[in-house]
Design a protein around this motif. Structure first.
Motif, PDB file in Angstrom:
ATOM      1  N   LEU A 117      70.969 -75.282  83.062  1.00  0.00           N
ATOM      2  CA  LEU A 117      71.568 -76.587  83.349  1.00  0.00           C
ATOM      3  C   LEU A 117      70.804 -77.334  84.428  1.00  0.00           C
ATOM      4  O   LEU A 117      70.684 -78.564  84.396  1.00  0.00           O
ATOM      5  CB  LEU A 117      73.027 -76.401  83.793  1.00  0.00           C
ATOM      6  CG  LEU A 117      74.063 -76.132  82.709  1.00  0.00           C
ATOM      7  CD1 LEU A 117      75.409 -75.811  83.351  1.00  0.00           C
ATOM      8  CD2 LEU A 117      74.190 -77.320  81.775  1.00  0.00           C
TER       9      LEU A 117
ATOM     10  N   ARG B 150      67.944 -79.251  82.998  1.00  0.00           N
ATOM     11  CA  ARG B 150      68.376 -80.452  82.285  1.00  0.00           C
ATOM     12  C   ARG B 150      68.768 -81.559  83.267  1.00  0.00           C
ATOM     13  O   ARG B 150      68.453 -82.731  83.060  1.00  0.00           O
ATOM     14  CB  ARG B 150      69.547 -80.107  81.359  1.00  0.00           C
ATOM     15  CG  ARG B 150      69.102 -79.423  80.076  1.00  0.00           C
ATOM     16  CD  ARG B 150      70.276 -79.046  79.210  1.00  0.00           C
ATOM     17  NE  ARG B 150      70.666 -77.657  79.420  1.00  0.00           N
ATOM     18  CZ  ARG B 150      71.720 -77.090  78.859  1.00  0.00           C
ATOM     19  NH1 ARG B 150      72.495 -77.794  78.063  1.00  0.00           N
ATOM     20  NH2 ARG B 150      72.002 -75.822  79.085  1.00  0.00           N
TER      21      ARG B 150
ATOM     22  N   ALA C 207      76.760 -80.227  86.999  1.00  0.00           N
ATOM     23  CA  ALA C 207      77.081 -79.773  85.645  1.00  0.00           C
ATOM     24  C   ALA C 207      77.636 -78.364  85.705  1.00  0.00           C
ATOM     25  O   ALA C 207      77.429 -77.636  86.683  1.00  0.00           O
ATOM     26  CB  ALA C 207      75.840 -79.825  84.754  1.00  0.00           C
TER      27      ALA C 207
ATOM     28  N   SER D 163      80.739 -75.147  79.881  1.00  0.00           N
ATOM     29  CA  SER D 163      82.056 -75.590  79.431  1.00  0.00           C
ATOM     30  C   SER D 163      83.153 -74.593  79.798  1.00  0.00           C
ATOM     31  O   SER D 163      83.068 -73.401  79.498  1.00  0.00           O
ATOM     32  CB  SER D 163      82.041 -75.792  77.917  1.00  0.00           C
ATOM     33  OG  SER D 163      83.292 -76.278  77.470  1.00  0.00           O
TER      34      SER D 163
ATOM     35  N   ASN E  43      82.018 -81.725  81.615  1.00  0.00           N
ATOM     36  CA  ASN E  43      81.076 -80.679  82.030  1.00  0.00           C
ATOM     37  C   ASN E  43      79.931 -81.229  82.865  1.00  0.00           C
ATOM     38  O   ASN E  43      79.125 -80.455  83.378  1.00  0.00           O
ATOM     39  CB  ASN E  43      80.505 -79.966  80.806  1.00  0.00           C
ATOM     40  CG  ASN E  43      81.567 -79.253  80.000  1.00  0.00           C
ATOM     41  OD1 ASN E  43      82.482 -78.655  80.562  1.00  0.00           O
ATOM     42  ND2 ASN E  43      81.468 -79.332  78.683  1.00  0.00           N
ATOM     43  N   VAL E  44      79.837 -82.551  82.971  1.00  0.00           N
ATOM     44  CA  VAL E  44      78.759 -83.190  83.728  1.00  0.00           C
ATOM     45  C   VAL E  44      79.324 -84.395  84.464  1.00  0.00           C
ATOM     46  O   VAL E  44      80.125 -85.154  83.900  1.00  0.00           O
ATOM     47  CB  VAL E  44      77.617 -83.658  82.800  1.00  0.00           C
ATOM     48  CG1 VAL E  44      76.477 -84.282  83.615  1.00  0.00           C
ATOM     49  CG2 VAL E  44      77.100 -82.505  81.958  1.00  0.00           C
TER      50      VAL E  44
ATOM     51  N   GLY F  65      80.397 -84.436  78.269  1.00  0.00           N
ATOM     52  CA  GLY F  65      80.497 -83.036  77.914  1.00  0.00           C
ATOM     53  C   GLY F  65      79.176 -82.313  77.953  1.00  0.00           C
ATOM     54  O   GLY F  65      79.133 -81.081  77.905  1.00  0.00           O
ATOM     55  N   SER F  66      78.074 -83.058  78.030  1.00  0.00           N
ATOM     56  CA  SER F  66      76.741 -82.463  78.094  1.00  0.00           C
ATOM     57  C   SER F  66      75.844 -83.345  78.943  1.00  0.00           C
ATOM     58  O   SER F  66      76.119 -84.539  79.137  1.00  0.00           O
ATOM     59  CB  SER F  66      76.134 -82.314  76.693  1.00  0.00           C
ATOM     60  OG  SER F  66      75.796 -83.587  76.159  1.00  0.00           O
TER      61      SER F  66
ATOM     62  N   GLU G 277      72.861 -84.342  78.151  1.00  0.00           N
ATOM     63  CA  GLU G 277      72.243 -85.350  77.290  1.00  0.00           C
ATOM     64  C   GLU G 277      73.175 -86.543  77.075  1.00  0.00           C
ATOM     65  O   GLU G 277      72.746 -87.698  77.144  1.00  0.00           O
ATOM     66  CB  GLU G 277      71.864 -84.736  75.949  1.00  0.00           C
ATOM     67  CG  GLU G 277      71.187 -85.736  75.012  1.00  0.00           C
ATOM     68  CD  GLU G 277      70.713 -85.118  73.707  1.00  0.00           C
ATOM     69  OE1 GLU G 277      70.062 -85.823  72.921  1.00  0.00           O
ATOM     70  OE2 GLU G 277      71.006 -83.922  73.466  1.00  0.00           O
TER      71      GLU G 277
ATOM     72  N   GLU H  21      80.222 -85.526  71.752  1.00  0.00           N
ATOM     73  CA  GLU H  21      80.982 -84.300  71.943  1.00  0.00           C
ATOM     74  C   GLU H  21      81.975 -84.402  73.079  1.00  0.00           C
ATOM     75  O   GLU H  21      82.753 -83.492  73.311  1.00  0.00           O
ATOM     76  CB  GLU H  21      80.054 -83.097  72.168  1.00  0.00           C
ATOM     77  CG  GLU H  21      79.253 -83.151  73.466  1.00  0.00           C
ATOM     78  CD  GLU H  21      77.910 -83.835  73.299  1.00  0.00           C
ATOM     79  OE1 GLU H  21      76.948 -83.390  73.977  1.00  0.00           O
ATOM     80  OE2 GLU H  21      77.807 -84.810  72.554  1.00  0.00           O
TER      81      GLU H  21
END
Length: 230
Positions: free
Chosen positions: A8, A11, A34, A37, A107-108, A181-182, A184, A229
């Motif tokens: 993570l 990213r 982040a 999940s 999540n982020v 949620g991510s 990205e 997502e």
């Protein structure tokens, strides 16, 4: 080439470099976090870190439920197996923790200072969602009144603003808080938010803000190309 995968922190580092390159934050302004999940711990950028110079040792690991810093020493920092002092969490750790607690699905959390978004807010002009990307990724933009950066009130106001599902919050005279949620998806949201603000500003500068046509209200992102997502 797809979005980076793996750790993570790698990213988030990619997002940080992109944000600085796009002028969405300057110097050590802004912070990123982040988590896996459902996990009760996050990786958050350390205090004073520059978002275009992030690496795994630039992050602190913090528990969401009680705010405890979990790593005083980081043995992965330089890849040499030796113990190194882990950084202190960002001064905006309260913003991140309050947001995760209000939104277990997130999540982020990304906090940046995009200038066009903030300019429009200072002019009391809403960001108009013009394109299908804006509607799909941004969805809605909410705002909070001014609170001194780094205080508990910033987090409390942001948490209340996102509790009902909003993912993009303008913190008056300060910055933005974007959830996803991510990593990205957070990346896409942040960039689409600033793009929408720039289009809005351009229309206002042309004296045609009132004529700016929003995306048709019957557009449904679920029927298109979009991966949403969260």
């Amino acid at each position: 080439m797809g979005y980076p995968v793996g750790d993570l922190r790698d990213r988030l580092a990619f997002l940080g470099r992109s944000a600085v390159a796009a002028g969405l934050v300057v110097g050590s302004g802004g912070n990123l976090s982040a988590r896996v999940s459902g996990a009760d711990e996050i990786w958050i950028t350390g205090a004073g870190t520059w978002l275009d110079r992030l690496h795994p040792s630039a992050f602190a690991r913090v528990r969401v439920s009680d705010g405890a810093v979990l790593d005083k020493w980081d043995e992965t920092a330089n890849g040499d197996g030796a113990a190194h002092t882990a950084p202190s969490p960002s001064s905006e750790i309260g913003l991140h923790l309050a947001t995760y607690r209000a939104r277990p699905d997130a999540n982020v959390v990304v906090h940046l200072h995009p200038q066009t978004v903030l300019l429009l807010d200072a002019l009391d002009e809403p960001v108009r969602l013009v394109t299908t990307d804006h509607v799909a990724y941004v969805r809605q933009v909410v705002r909070t009144p001014f609170a001194v950066p780094g205080t508990e009130r910033v987090g409390a106001l942001a948490a209340e603003a996102v509790r009902d599902g909003a993912n993009c919050v303008v913190l008056a005279n300060h910055g933005i808080c974007v959830l996803a949620g991510s990593v990205e998806l957070a990346h896409k949201r942040v960039f689409c938010l600033e793009e929408a603000a720039r289009l809005t500003y351009s229309a206002l500068a042309l004296g045609r803000g009132a004529e700016l046509r929003s995306c048709p209200p019957d557009f449904d992102p679920a029927h298109g190309k979009y991966s949403l997502e969260a």
